[in-house]
Design an enzyme around this catalytic site. Sequence first.
Site: not given
Length: 269
Positions: A119, A144
Site C-alpha cells: 500500500e 484494524h
Amino acid sequence: MKSILEGRPMLKQEVDKIAEVAGYLWQNGWAERNGGNITVNVTGLVDDEVRRMPAISGVKPIGVALPELAGCYFYCKGTGKRMRDLARRPMANGSIIRILDDCASYVIIADEEVMPTSELPSHLAVHARLIETGSAYKATVHTHPIELVAMSHNPAFLGKDVLTRILWSMIPETKAFCPLGLGIVPYTLPGSNALADATLNELEDYDVVMWEKHGVFAKGLDVMDAFDQIDVLSKSAKIYINSKCMGFEPEGMSDAQMKELTEVFHLPK
C-alpha cells in the site's frame, strides 16, 4: 554491516517510536498476522552521509509520480511483515527508502532489502499531500481496531459525522484529543486506487478515516500522535459497545455539554 541508526540518535529515536507503536497495535489485537502499515517521513533526520549511501536494491516504481516527494526519505513497514516482529526488530521488518529524482520510483538504502508495504503508493500520496499543504504531519498509520471496525458494520452509523458524534459523546477526552472526528470511506477494495483516492479526499477534513468493514487510516505529527488519535476513538467505541452489552443505549453527552466543552477548550466546531 552496521545499522543506519548507529551514530544517529534522532533517527534511532524515531524508529524506536515506530517499533513501540507497532507493539501497541499488536497488543491491542489490531494487527493480526501482517495486518496494518506504518510509513514515516524521516527526511529531516538524515544527514549528508545517508544521502550519499548507495542503494541496496534495484530501482522500484511507485506507480504514480509525486513531485512533492523530491529528495524525501521514508521508513516503511515491510510487505508481509508482522507488527509483532517489527516491534522487536524494526530494521529487519521495515526499511528506509529514498525517493529518486523522477519522483516516480525509489530505492531501499537501509538496513536490509525489505520491500515496503504493497500500500506504499497510497501512503506516499498522503505524504505528498501533506508536504504540498505545508503540514507538519510526518506519519501515517493503518490498522484494524476491533470495536471501530465492528461499529462500521452498522449502516446507520455511516452517514457523515454520525459515528463522530456518537464517539465524541462517550467521554470528553475524545472531542478534546480527536477534535476533527472520524471520516468515513464506504467499503472499497483494499489496496485499490479508488480506496486511496477516497482516503485522500476524507483526509482533507479529518485526521482519522474509517474504511468501512476494514480498519482505519490516520495521519499525525509523528507515529505516536497518529496512534493516540486511533486509541482515543477506540476507547469511545469500547464504552459504547460495553454499554450496549449491558443492555442499554448509552445516553452520551448532550448537545449542550458538547457545546460547552468546545467553547471552554477552544476546539474546532
